[in-house]
Every structure is written in C-alpha cells, then in structure tokens.
Design an enzyme around this catalytic site. Structure first.
Site, PDB file in Angstrom:
ATOM      1  N   GLY A 133      92.601  20.107 -31.544  1.00 18.04           N
ATOM      2  CA  GLY A 133      92.810  19.693 -30.151  1.00 18.04           C
ATOM      3  C   GLY A 133      93.395  18.294 -30.068  1.00 18.04           C
ATOM      4  O   GLY A 133      94.337  18.033 -29.311  1.00 18.04           O
ATOM      5  N   ARG A 192      83.945  17.901 -44.143  1.00 17.31           N
ATOM      6  CA  ARG A 192      83.949  16.841 -43.128  1.00 17.31           C
ATOM      7  C   ARG A 192      83.062  15.671 -43.545  1.00 17.31           C
ATOM      8  O   ARG A 192      83.348  14.522 -43.201  1.00 17.31           O
ATOM      9  CB  ARG A 192      83.492  17.395 -41.787  1.00 17.31           C
ATOM     10  CG  ARG A 192      84.578  18.251 -41.182  1.00 17.31           C
ATOM     11  CD  ARG A 192      84.235  18.670 -39.787  1.00 17.31           C
ATOM     12  NE  ARG A 192      85.416  19.232 -39.154  1.00 17.31           N
ATOM     13  CZ  ARG A 192      85.405  20.088 -38.166  1.00 17.31           C
ATOM     14  NH1 ARG A 192      84.256  20.515 -37.676  1.00 17.31           N
ATOM     15  NH2 ARG A 192      86.521  20.532 -37.642  1.00 17.31           N
ATOM     16  N   LYS A 214      99.801  31.780 -27.619  1.00 19.12           N
ATOM     17  CA  LYS A 214     100.381  31.770 -26.272  1.00 19.12           C
ATOM     18  C   LYS A 214     101.206  30.533 -25.984  1.00 19.12           C
ATOM     19  O   LYS A 214     100.941  29.464 -26.527  1.00 19.12           O
ATOM     20  CB  LYS A 214      99.241  31.802 -25.253  1.00 19.12           C
ATOM     21  CG  LYS A 214      98.451  33.082 -25.301  1.00 19.12           C
ATOM     22  CD  LYS A 214      97.328  33.003 -24.306  1.00 19.12           C
ATOM     23  CE  LYS A 214      96.566  34.314 -24.248  1.00 19.12           C
ATOM     24  NZ  LYS A 214      95.433  34.225 -23.333  1.00 19.12           N
ATOM     25  N   GLY A 236      93.710  23.192 -36.668  1.00 17.39           N
ATOM     26  CA  GLY A 236      93.555  24.547 -36.148  1.00 17.39           C
ATOM     27  C   GLY A 236      93.912  25.620 -37.154  1.00 17.39           C
ATOM     28  O   GLY A 236      93.655  25.489 -38.350  1.00 17.39           O
TER      29      GLY A 236
HETATM   30  P1  AMP Z   1      96.597  29.318 -31.291  1.00 11.01           P
HETATM   31  O1  AMP Z   1      95.127  29.041 -31.236  1.00 11.01           O
HETATM   32  O2  AMP Z   1      97.260  29.340 -29.968  1.00 11.01           O
HETATM   33  O3  AMP Z   1      97.304  28.424 -32.307  1.00 11.01           O
HETATM   34  O4  AMP Z   1      96.751  30.803 -31.787  1.00 11.01           O
HETATM   35  C1  AMP Z   1      96.358  31.224 -33.066  1.00 11.01           C
HETATM   36  C2  AMP Z   1      96.255  32.727 -33.047  1.00 11.01           C
HETATM   37  O5  AMP Z   1      97.510  33.273 -32.703  1.00 11.01           O
HETATM   38  C3  AMP Z   1      95.886  33.329 -34.381  1.00 11.01           C
HETATM   39  O6  AMP Z   1      94.585  33.818 -34.303  1.00 11.01           O
HETATM   40  C4  AMP Z   1      96.914  34.440 -34.563  1.00 11.01           C
HETATM   41  O7  AMP Z   1      96.336  35.662 -34.944  1.00 11.01           O
HETATM   42  C5  AMP Z   1      97.511  34.578 -33.171  1.00 11.01           C
HETATM   43  N1  AMP Z   1      98.874  35.143 -33.218  1.00 11.01           N
HETATM   44  C6  AMP Z   1      99.911  34.729 -33.961  1.00 11.01           C
HETATM   45  N2  AMP Z   1     100.980  35.523 -33.786  1.00 11.01           N
HETATM   46  C7  AMP Z   1     100.618  36.477 -32.908  1.00 11.01           C
HETATM   47  C8  AMP Z   1     101.276  37.614 -32.340  1.00 11.01           C
HETATM   48  N3  AMP Z   1     102.545  37.897 -32.654  1.00 11.01           N
HETATM   49  N4  AMP Z   1     100.578  38.366 -31.470  1.00 11.01           N
HETATM   50  C9  AMP Z   1      99.315  38.071 -31.167  1.00 11.01           C
HETATM   51  N5  AMP Z   1      98.640  37.027 -31.657  1.00 11.01           N
HETATM   52  C10 AMP Z   1      99.279  36.230 -32.529  1.00 11.01           C
END
Ligand code: AMP
Length: 404
Positions: A378, A37, A199, A355
């Site tokens: 974000g 950074r 999610k 991310g």
């Molecule tokens: P996000 O911050 O919403 O982009 O989520 C990222 C996280 O989603 C990572 O830490 C992954 O391990 C998790 N992830 C991806 N696929 C799955 C899955 N099928 N079940 C549970 N967690 C997941």
C-alpha cells in the site's frame, strides 16, 4: 534523502521509541511462520544497541480493532527477536500506561524492550493525540523503520513523530525512500513502469501519476480487459470493470498526448475457469471467445515486453501479469520477473512495489537478483501515486536541523 536517518545519530544513553513492522504471520499455535520482517529491522535495532542506546520497539500485529486479542499478542515476537539479537528482550504487556512505564524505567544502555500490540488501543488508528503523548513520554527520540505503515496517519507513525525534536528514519525506511524516491525524482532513463494486478480501480492514481514521468508504460493483468473493452475488442468472460471503461478511454488519450509510450498485450492465455488444471489456449488479445477468460499475457506479449524493457535503466513493477497463483497462468509473471533479474545483472535498477509481484518474485527465488523489493504494498503504491506519506512527512528533514 532529505530525512535525518539513524546513521546521522549517536544514540548513547538515549531512550529510543522505534516503530517497526513486526506484523508477522502466526499459525494456530502462535508460532511465527515467517520472521523476515523481524530480521529486516535488526540493522536499525543493532545500531541503537551498539551505540549504547535503549530500544523501545513498538508495532501493530493484525487487526484487533482496539481491544486485547490474545492471538494477536506480540509476545512470541519478543522471544524470536531475543533469539535473533542474541540478547534479552523484555516484553511490556501494554504499549502505554504504568505497565510500559515500569519496564522502560528499569532500562539500562543497550537494553531492548518490545511493547505490546499498539492496535489493542483504538486510539492508535485514530491518531489520538493523548495516546501519542503517552507513547512519546516513554522515550527521548523517535525512529520510524516501518515503511509499510507509513501511508497511514496513525498515532505511532504520524502523531507521535511530531512530538519529538528528532524523528528519524531507520535503515529500512531510508532504503525504501532512497529507491522509490530516487526512481521517481531522478530516474536513469529509459524509465519503465510495469503495472498489472486485478483491476484498474486499484491502480488508476498510479497510472495517472506515471503518465509523462515514465518513458514506457507496460500494462498486464486483469486490468488489460477493461482497456481492451474500451478499444472495442472482444474480451469474452474476462474480468471487466464496466464503470471504468470511460476512464480507460481517457487514459489512452492522456498517454497519446504525453511522452510516455504505452505497451499493451497483443495476446492472452485464456481458459473457461481459473484452476490448476484448466485447459488453456492462446489467442489474439482482440479475439477472446465468449465464455472464455483472459488470465495471463501470452508469449508474444512477453516478447513485446522484453523488447520494450531491454534498454531500460530504471524499472518499477507493481502487480502480476496474470493469475500467477495458478500454474497455467503464471508464465507471464515469471517471464517478467526473470527479465527484470537479468536486466538487474546488466546494471538496471529494478524496484518491485510490494504486494503480489513481491510474493511472485520471492516464490521464484529471484529476490536477491533485483535491486529492491519494497516491504510495503500500500505504501509503495501511494508513493507511486505521487502522494506524500504521512509517516514520512512527519520525520525530521535534514534541512530542519542543519548539520546533524
Ligand atoms: P492487485 O492486488 O490489484 O495487484 O491484484 C493481484 C491479483 O490480480 C492476483 O491475485 C492475480 O490473480 C489477479 N489477476 C492478475 N491477472 C488477472 C486476470 N487476467 N484476471 C483476473 N485476475 C487477475
């Protein structure tokens, strides 16, 4: 880009408040473990210094919640910045008040000062006007090069910008806006978005904003299973957001009524537990056995996604395809990253929205082979949601000043 940028300005003799993102990881000995950074801000800082301007850099580090926390001092960053710039960097023990003013008063053209952590004052995150005025009083002109903080209306990103005649974008900010802005405003088509991650709830506004804008929408990651349940599939013990099932149904309907084509995984890598030595199997997406979790997209889905992406000219990716932190569930994310690298070689514009997908690409050493990796998770998500970022909105528009 509609915003005035540092390349439009000659900083000679001017004091420049530069909001940078020096929120670097530190270990227990206060050593910087990754200085990317700081390096990323160098082009903007060098431009000001080379012009004969005076850099007054400011940043947050961590979440000290409005009080002095020795472990979150920016002092080690001043030392590293001096090494990287090859010149002295004076550290001011406070970002406002007499301490900052004394240091800034002594500056000569070409000098560089780093102010202490902005978030040692709670007024920073409250976007307090008096605090913004104090910061603004240090300088003649303002530069924002901290895209990753631009979605927050804080004093150093939003309030202060409004107090200067000229509030301009640094090179890093300019690059982010050019890639993310152009991708959404005038993408070369076909335009695809790949969305993954844990999610639906975290990405719902992005999905809604992109329906009708992208030609192809590819869905992976944990959110797949809420959609799968909405379709009546057996999802076993996979991650599911029960309260989002209706929303998932509505999204299917919206996509059906739009020009966007949805690509949904056809198979999944499953296991009973998330671990590095889990026993895995691959099954059809409709048929995940009880007590098993879907933890990655399967090989047939990878093929489906590759095929969907192969003619695309612009691709935005946010969120991993599986639990890529564990080797047994990393193949889907790896395959997508490699596919994007190959497509970039072939002339496509590929943009990674910060991310976890950015970490995955870096882990795979594919960083240099993609068009753009956003520095703000974000902030880039909010951009994809179609929102105007407060820190960007506050910058001076070219149309406001005419020719600069
Ligand atoms: P996000 O911050 O919403 O982009 O989520 C990222 C996280 O989603 C990572 O830490 C992954 O391990 C998790 N992830 C991806 N696929 C799955 C899955 N099928 N079940 C549970 N967690 C997941």
């Amino acid at each position: 880009m509609d915003k005035v940028s540092v390349s439009d300005i000659n900083f000679r003799g001017r004091k420049v408040l530069v909001r940078v993102d020096f929120n670097v990881p530190l270990n227990d000995q206060q050593e910087i473990t990754d200085d990317r950074r700081i390096r990323a801000a160098l082009p903007t800082l060098k431009k000001i210094i080379d012009d004969g301007g005076m850099v007054i850099a400011c940043s947050h580090l961590g979440r000290p919640k409005g009080k002095f926390v020795a472990e979150m001092s920016l002092r080690p960053v001043a030392t590293r910045l001096a090494d990287l710039l090859g010149k002295e960097v004076t550290f001011a023990e406070d970002c406002v008040g007499p301490e900052a003013a004394n240091v800034v008063d002594k500056m000569q053209p070409g000098d560089c000062v780093l102010l202490e952590n902005l978030r040692f004052h709670k007024a920073e995150t409250e976007n307090d006007e008096e605090f913004a005025k104090k910061l603004a009083s240090l300088a003649d002109i303002y530069v924002n090069d901290a895209f990753g903080s631009a979605h927050r209306a804080h004093a150093s990103t939003e309030g202060v910008a409004r107090l200067f005649n000229q509030a301009v974008a640094g090179f890093l900010m300019e690059k982010e806006l050019a890639y993310l802005g152009d991708a959404l405003a005038e993408p070369k088509r076909p335009f695809a978005a790949i969305l993954g991650g844990a999610k639906i709830s975290g990405k719902i506004d992005v999905i809604e904003n992109l329906i009708g804008k992208v030609d192809k929408l590819l869905i992976g990651g944990g959110m797949v299973f809420t959609f799968a349940k909405a379709r009546g599939y057996a999802i076993g013990d996979s991650l599911v957001e029960e309260d989002r099932i209706d929303m998932a149904k509505q999204i299917f309907e919206k996509v059906n009524d739009s020009s966007t084509k949805l690509y949904f995984p056809v198979d999944a890598v499953i296991a009973a537990e998330i671990s590095d030595n889990a026993q895995t199997d691959t099954v059809d997406i409709e048929e995940i056995p009880d007590a098993m979790k879907g933890l990655d997209i399967g090989p047939r889905s990878v093929e489906l996604f590759r095929d969907a992406l192969k003619d695309c000219k612009t691709i935005v990716w946010n969120g991993p395809m599986g639990v890529f932190e564990h080797e047994p569930f990393a193949a889907g994310t790896k395959a997508i990253a490699e596919t994007l690298a190959d497509l970039t070689d072939g002339g496509a514009t590929t943009i990674i929205g910060g991310g976890d997908s950015a970490s995955a690409v870096k882990q795979l050493g594919l960083e240099e082979r993609l068009s753009h990796i956003s520095t703000g998770g974000g902030a880039s998500l909010e951009f994809l949601e179609g929102k105007e970022l407060p820190g960007v909105a506050a910058l001076t528009a070219k149309s406001q000043v005419g020719a600069v």
